[in-house]
Design an enzyme around this catalytic site. Sequence first.
Site, PDB file in Angstrom:
ATOM      1  CG  HIS A  40     -25.985  54.939  41.841  1.00 27.77           C
ATOM      2  ND1 HIS A  40     -26.541  56.088  42.346  1.00 27.77           N
ATOM      3  CD2 HIS A  40     -26.067  54.008  42.828  1.00 27.77           C
ATOM      4  CE1 HIS A  40     -26.929  55.873  43.602  1.00 27.77           C
ATOM      5  NE2 HIS A  40     -26.660  54.619  43.917  1.00 27.77           N
ATOM      6  CD  GLU A  89     -27.771  50.046  42.613  1.00 30.08           C
ATOM      7  OE1 GLU A  89     -26.607  50.441  42.476  1.00 30.08           O
ATOM      8  OE2 GLU A  89     -28.371  50.085  43.702  1.00 30.08           O
ATOM      9  CG  HIS A  90     -31.398  54.204  43.237  1.00 31.69           C
ATOM     10  ND1 HIS A  90     -31.862  54.811  44.376  1.00 31.69           N
ATOM     11  CD2 HIS A  90     -30.089  53.949  43.465  1.00 31.69           C
ATOM     12  CE1 HIS A  90     -30.872  54.936  45.252  1.00 31.69           C
ATOM     13  NE2 HIS A  90     -29.779  54.416  44.718  1.00 31.69           N
ATOM     14  CD  GLU A  97     -26.978  56.065  47.168  1.00 30.48           C
ATOM     15  OE1 GLU A  97     -27.965  56.035  46.405  1.00 30.48           O
ATOM     16  OE2 GLU A  97     -26.159  55.132  47.246  1.00 30.48           O
TER      17      GLU A  97
END
Lengths: 431, 453
Positions: B67, B70-71, B147
């Site tokens: 993840h 992904e950022h 997040e």
Amino acid sequence: MTPRQLLLACCLLLCAQLAHAGPKIERWQTTAGTRVLFVEDHSLPIIDLQLDFAAGTAREPVGREGVAGLTRALIDLGANGMDETEIASRLADLGARLSGGVDLDRTSLTLRTLSMADKRAPAFELLRAIIAGPTFPVAAFEREKARSLAALREALTRPDVIASKAFWAAMYPQHPYGRQATPESLTALLRDDVLAFHAAHYGARSATLAIVGDLSRAEAEALAERLSSGLPAAAVVAGLPQPQLPAGGEERIAHPAVQSHLLIGMPALKRGDPDFFPLAVGNYSLGGGGFVSRLVKEVRDKRGLAYSVHSYFLPLQQLGPFQIGLQTRKGQAAEALQLTRAVLTEFLERGPSETELLAAKQNLVGSFPLRLDSNRKILENVAMIAFYDLPLDYLDRYPENVERVTAAEIQAAFARRLQAAHLVTVVVAGD
Amino acid sequence: MRYAPPIALLLALTTAAAVWANPHERQLANGLRVIVKEDRRAPTVAHMVWYRAGSMDETSGRTGVAHVLEHMMFKGTPTAGPGEFNRRVAAAGGRDNAFTSRDYTAYFQQVPKQKLPEMMQLEADRMRHLSLDEKEFAQEIRVVMEERRLRTEDQPQALLYEKLNAVAFQVHPYRVPIIGWMTDLQSMTVSDARAWYDDWYAPNNAYLVVVGDVDHQDVFRLAEQYYGVLPARTLPVRKPQDEPPQAGIRRLTVKAPADLPVLMMAFKVPVIRHVEQDVDPYALEMLAAVLAGHDAARLNRHLVREQRLAVSAGASYDSTSRGPGIFHLHGAPSAGRSRGELETALRAEVARVQEEGVSAEELARAKAQLIASQIYKLDSIFAQAMEIGQLESAGIPHTMNRRLIDKLQEVSREQVQAVARKYFGDEALTVAELDPQPLPPNPRPRSPFVPRH
């Protein structure tokens, strides 16, 4: 104009030419007085329709907050000799879906059905039974009231909900937009309150109907007549009062959450207002344009202070809010708040740069086809046009109305709508 | 009751002979598969790149790296600097985002159709040339921790789900949350992200899904032009990490500030591995639909409406995934009723299916809804692209989609009863309870409203 700007301007012109006009919308009124908007589209065997009533939470009597949501929750739980199980089972047998909800201005019933005759005819008759003869059974009323209460009590432990409720109350201290359901108001509700709310607000003359999909104009007309003829003959729902602008200020609410929730805003814009376009285009650069907006760049990208930071205008029947929201780890709320205010102040003083303005227009005009590339999206737009009585060419003219906005107009519109003296700030779980 | 034979209904949608070949597929020499579905209803297109690398491919101490990467994919390449990707998609009138799951990481743009080549150029660029700058990483890892705070730490039900998976799975990496453990995020470095990128971001570990107003031959040509130049790479060996059979019930409790108690029951069940031979996953899908597919389905009807024991009750099951399957029963008890009573009631609903089966009417209803939802899906270009991408991510060829629908339609009452009997004992059950804690008392919880100028 620099060569780069000239190039951008040319791109923009090209975008404008390529942009498609909105769907062809037909409009009429039924015998019972319901305004209808219709878009014919035979590309899929689907029909979508939305019935909107001027029955939002802003219409709730003082002390009866929560009645709009409860009425909507109960509307399809008994009708015309059918109980809730029969209604839901019949819908499921047809593959039809009934949804919708309640916001500040509207109560919505949305139906999606297959368009084959053996599917749509019974689906339409079910909807008619629901809106024409809801029985609001006593047992269902007691149960749904208890469920609403449980949901509200849970919500009132959440920092985002606590922040939002305090924010609306502070922005609209004397106005229905600021009143919200409480455990006390929900507990006090009687079945008679629901019956009265329904009788006064679900009438044909205050309803709008949007229909999109696989049927002809004649079929749509017959459908609209059939549906609206069953609605109560209530008086036209009166307009909402104009909100007074609040005294600006700051409220802090303690909470054990690991993140602080920040909201800043004030009442700013209503539907149909000519300032809509300068504000929408300007807000794209401020905090509406996702990763390319100033707020995201400053708060998230440069400093890693938040995952989500946004700003938007929410135009309503009466002045709806401008809002900036973000969440940040406890201990850095003061830093994030100061930074956010600085970004807003800077934007109010100078407006967007020419580059930002071009980028905003490129995206808002260029992405226009994406707003209308499904029946579901077309329905949402058309229902909004119907309910707020916007011009029928609203979608057709959207791209040119965006193109026309100047930086000076943006700055002037922001100055007219947002003043430091009226800005309300709420911090939940602050440092 | 009668309902239209499903295939006839679906065929009615696809009258033109050419539609038979739709979607179209081609594989480039470097291993990248390109799947194109033509849908010309609106002048837009959805462009997606799916990588077969999700949180289940992570290793201990580096959870959340899929993840985080992904950022970082939005933080620039030598030819398109930080923020440039978003800027160019926005300028193209597009919307874009990405999502990381246990099984895959996917990136998408929705754009006016004439912008597709530019999107392919941008995606192909970051498939191999990501900068992974240390300073950018230092900022972005803070964003990811925010997040995690937003979506998990302050969300009691998300916490409950996270802990449930950590108990239900002890060996398989499905035990780990997609966003990663906070301690791993705190110690993550840019070299962890770099290693992940080098391991998995290769054309032979990816597939392209394009749906919209396009000609498939054009898309194949563009894919060759932009992605075809990227070399295939050797991929790491994937260890199976199979979860051993569970031998007895597991229970856990999570305490968090909340008002509503919540109960989640997780039963280990199979997922589709062989589209043609498998039976049970399809029967489990139908069981979930009979229990919770609509407002009058069993759980809502019995537990919420008739007994008023719960304010909500549901069931969920996904028959397609790379890893092992779970069938969830969940709910929140009404005021004055306990989590234990709700658990007993949920078990009683399963027992009823075990003993009496389901009615023909209930099963037919579930199948009617399934067919309608297949048709409704055609209204959304994005949903069609997602369907293709998700099937492929679970190792099911998208061309099998119609067969999946057939298989679901073929499920019998006996098969539904059989799966209820086979998988819902205590041996492979994990029960998680949210024990709500009142917000701490505060002598002055609210400041007075302070005017500020």
